[in-house]
Design an enzyme around this catalytic site. Structure first.
Site, PDB file in Angstrom:
ATOM      1  N   SER B 206       3.430  12.204   8.933  1.00  0.00           N
ATOM      2  CA  SER B 206       4.646  11.424   8.755  1.00  0.00           C
ATOM      3  C   SER B 206       5.532  12.062   7.691  1.00  0.00           C
ATOM      4  O   SER B 206       5.101  12.893   6.906  1.00  0.00           O
ATOM      5  CB  SER B 206       4.283  10.002   8.347  1.00  0.00           C
ATOM      6  OG  SER B 206       3.420  10.029   7.242  1.00  0.00           O
ATOM      7  N   THR B 215       3.552  14.916   4.374  1.00  0.00           N
ATOM      8  CA  THR B 215       3.102  16.244   4.815  1.00  0.00           C
ATOM      9  C   THR B 215       4.158  16.899   5.699  1.00  0.00           C
ATOM     10  O   THR B 215       4.401  18.107   5.593  1.00  0.00           O
ATOM     11  CB  THR B 215       1.751  16.118   5.550  1.00  0.00           C
ATOM     12  OG1 THR B 215       0.762  15.713   4.592  1.00  0.00           O
ATOM     13  CG2 THR B 215       1.325  17.449   6.162  1.00  0.00           C
ATOM     14  N   ASP B 268       1.878  -5.497   4.851  1.00  0.00           N
ATOM     15  CA  ASP B 268       0.842  -4.896   5.691  1.00  0.00           C
ATOM     16  C   ASP B 268      -0.549  -5.252   5.182  1.00  0.00           C
ATOM     17  O   ASP B 268      -0.862  -5.139   4.019  1.00  0.00           O
ATOM     18  CB  ASP B 268       1.013  -3.380   5.812  1.00  0.00           C
ATOM     19  CG  ASP B 268       1.341  -2.732   4.482  1.00  0.00           C
ATOM     20  OD1 ASP B 268       1.905  -3.427   3.607  1.00  0.00           O
ATOM     21  OD2 ASP B 268       1.010  -1.557   4.301  1.00  0.00           O
TER      22      ASP B 268
END
Lengths: 512, 512
Positions: B206, B215, B268
């Protein structure tokens, strides 16, 4: 507040003609060198600052001339709320979410919130600092559970977020129905009766959102309803009562915002409904409140047990805030009166008030029953005499006279108020007795015909539960202004009339 | 589908240059006679129809010439997704909400959902049929609880909603780190080692959302990363591995949408994280997966217990879908390597691969440890020899050679990739030993300096936990391209360096 604003170049405000409703929205150029919107990738929310004013808004990006690279476009609601002239310089930074969102997250994780936390959330919501998503997060977090203390805190915080009416009279009565029943315009009969008696009843009502008519839409057939607080007070002082749209009075603006998110999601719980209603009554300064809970297979409440649980919640909140709350359950199996849609419902109301032949008996009787409860809040009245007093005021024409006084005081309506010129009857498909009427279905058909936008569109009901019909005999008549809506409603009604016709003669008692 | 569309006049599509991100947005004139937008009061969502195509969108209203009264403006994402040319005629009706919202409401009320219900929700989300509010409703409803079966169903449904990669090799290895640690670019060392050995490792990564480098951002300093599925497969076939951005490959598009709502709300849960990661690995065709869970006071996981519970969830889902999952916990107390920001992190990676003097030992050792686990998935390799094999491939230059091969295969990057020319050191304020480093703080400082948009912006760390410093000695250096960001980052670093300097010499062991 936001640490990294000092070194940022400023942008010029430009007004963008775009109605984004509840949400503040701003537009920036992708090439905006001052701000490099790419920096905001992942931040769809920005904070605008100008002098000491701040505004949180959702950011949209444009590639062409909608706004210049040294400009920030404010869509209408954001422009109005920020209230700085076009051309003013503002600093724009990625928005720091409101602190109260921490409490929303805690709520989602199952924690109960303190009164202060709830007050902070309501304050941020009523000042448009929450995005739609964030409002949804609060609502859904609260839908899983709400403690008694949270319910009280939410009611109070919402009441305090907007206009709070003060009255000189010791008794301010009010009534409220949770809705869902077509034609149920009892307020327009009850208010003139109660006001004619001399009790103060400053009634605010809502417009229809998903139904074919709200009380405000129907009253608007007869008179102006978008009065401000000052005008409303004048009417009440002159007439002991009023029937105005709540939207302009701005009682509980946070609730209006919550409702606008609840409705599309259909996630409103009992607690949220009670907090919503009680916040408005608290803000309106009501001292005595009658709540009408219709129960029926297609009503909002389908069982007496549900109604009882809701009643207890209303009583609990009322007791806490010193409002005398009385809750009654009523028959919600079928429409009240004959008309569904603003003009038709207004006709029902005026025939009842005028004691005219053909006036719908059910609307008259239900209104008298409700008015009786309210009148007994008058300490001067003997216990048990409320109903007789209500009937006296109605039958004598005093209530009609009071209604005309209220209508004159509120001023003339600017709406088109004639009945739809297109009309067609929808016939029964078989002989028998009306066993059930689907209120939701009739609401939808009346909306298809154009109500509430077209005030003269709607349905006139000829048959109620228990009535005999012969095949081909009209069940109801559809009215509309325009052919497309008219044809749409007829086709839908022919596909499903919403009526269940049974063969048993006692089916008036059946509850399918 | 929508019954009341036949009689409605049509509107002409106009393209409106407005990037509304995830949400489909359309604009209509308030004077649009064809449609009377007032009808939509309370309906902010509309459905567009053209031939057999439909699109659900959020409606904005304009009063002036942004769109004509016979037009409907489609903002960029809606225009792209509807893919009909400007001028095409469309029918517009109030949107009927997707059926799957009934399941969302059931979930909010505490019901567990079936696999079919979850698949329908994911399908509607990935086809942009949900509004932001509706997505938030699903996420928050799922945040309160998710059963094992729901977790499996969500992982599978998200994997099936996008591209599903198929490979000819029996073993497809992958690694994943849950993130949060600055400079932790082990994938860029691990992939060339594993690929040099001959195992297949098609790595998608991502971009940074809230961190200073992902990355994909770092790899983009060295090579092109926005490859499509076909190009990615060619690279993997030629090199046994790749390091591409997941965004163009479109694995689990529903997850990308959910994340874009989760992030701003910060809601989340563990289950949502596992479903998110496992859906992408399922779609990527991975057979063997290594998960890196950094644990530290400012990491996503702060205790070994949290890490263990997360590990069990990964193992449970992996077992169900036949993916061999191995989960390891790693030291998440401080940055890995010296650089924070794309260019600086890419430099770290290349010095480790080149065995250059000054190559960060922690990045080398962690990468070797991870590569060792992956290499042992090769049935040919003797148990326990993974680490030695990894070191052999790194020390011999085979990994570096493989990295160059991958870089050449992916093609040249179009980015500016020089190091920031503005730089300044941030000194220690006292003598002592580094006791703790606040990873979140360093991430934020590197972002202030311009990373990840400015690839050469960021932080070069000189001191790690346990190192001695003298007052005035540099802790790290800040790099930036432009003065405003540079000054912002320096001011913020001077206010709070993010370093805790203690007086005890053993403080390398302390975990504040």
């Amino acid at each position: 507040m936001n640490p990294d604003s000092s070194s940022r170049p400023q942008l010029k405000i430009r007004r963008v003609n775009l109605d984004t409703g509840r949400e503040n929205v701003v537009v920036m150029s992708r090439r905006s060198k001052a701000l490099r919107p790419e920096v905001f990738r992942g931040f769809s929310r920005v904070e605008l600052r100008c002098n000491s004013k701040t505004l949180l808004a959702t950011l949209l990006i444009t590639d062409d001339g909608l706004v210049g690279i040294d400009e920030i476009g404010l869509a209408e609601p954001a422009f109005r709320r920020f209230s700085e002239p076009a051309g003013s310089l503002v600093t724009v930074t990625p928005a720091i979410p409101p602190d109260s969102l921490d409490a929303v997250r805690a709520k989602i994780q199952g924690h109960a919130l303190s009164a202060d936390e709830i007050a902070a959330i309501v304050d941020d919501i009523s000042h448009y600092r929450y995005s739609d998503m964030e409002i949804a997060a609060f609502l859904i977090g609260s839908a899983s559970f709400m403690t008694s203390n949270e319910l009280l805190a939410l009611s109070r915080a919402m009441a305090q977020a907007g206009t709070q009416l003060k009255w000189n009279q010791p008794i301010i009565v009010d009534k409220h129905c949770i809705g869902g029943i077509p034609g149920n315009r009892t307020s327009m009969v009850v208010v003139p009766i109660v006001a004619a008696h001399g009790l103060t009843i400053p009634k605010t009502s809502s417009r229809a959102i998903t139904s074919p008519a709200g009380t405000a839409d129907t009253m608007e057939v007869l008179t102006r309803v978008d009065l401000g607080v000052g005008e409303m007070k004048e009417v009440v002082n002159a007439c002991h009562g009023c029937l105005v749209w709540g939207g302009h009075v701005n009682l509980s603006p946070a609730d209006d915002i919550l409702i606008s998110v609840e409705r599309p999601l259909s996630v409103d719980t009992r607690e949220q409904m009670v907090a919503s209603i009680m916040s408005k009554k608290l803000a309106a300064g009501s001292t005595h409140l009658l709540i009408d809970l219709p129960v029926g297979p297609a009503a909002k409440l389908t069982t007496a047990m549900e109604a009882m649980r809701l009643r207890k919640l209303f009583e609990f909140v009322g007791d806490h805030f010193g409002i005398a709350v009385e809750v009654i359950t009523t028959d919600g199996r079928q429409p009240i009166g004959n008309g569904i849609g603003p003009v038709l419902e207004a006709q029902d109301v005026m025939t009842v008030l005028a004691n005219a032949p053909g006036a719908p008996v059910d609307l008259r009787e239900k209104s008298l029953r409700l008015a009786a409860h309210l009148l007994e809040y008058d300490p001067e009245l003997r216990g048990g005499s409320g109903y007789n007093r209500a009937r006296e005021l109605l039958d004598s024409g005093a209530a009609l006279k009071q209604m005309h006084k209220i209508i004159d005081a509120q001023g003339p309506s600017a709406c088109r108020t004639d009945l739809g010129t297109l009309s067609a009857d929808i016939p029964a498909r078989q002989d028998g007795v009306i066993a059930a009427i689907d209120c939701l279905r009739l609401n939808r058909l009346a909306r298809s015909a154009g109500a509430p936008i077209d005030k003269g569109a709607g349905i006139k009901v000829f048959k109620k539960i228990g009535d005999r019909v012969e095949k081909g005999e009209p069940l109801y008549r559809i009215y509309a202004y325009d052919a497309p809506e008219f044809e749409l409603a007829i086709a839908a009604a022919k596909a499903d009339t919403g009526y269940v016709v049974g063969s048993r003669s006692d089916s008036g008692e059946s509850k399918p």
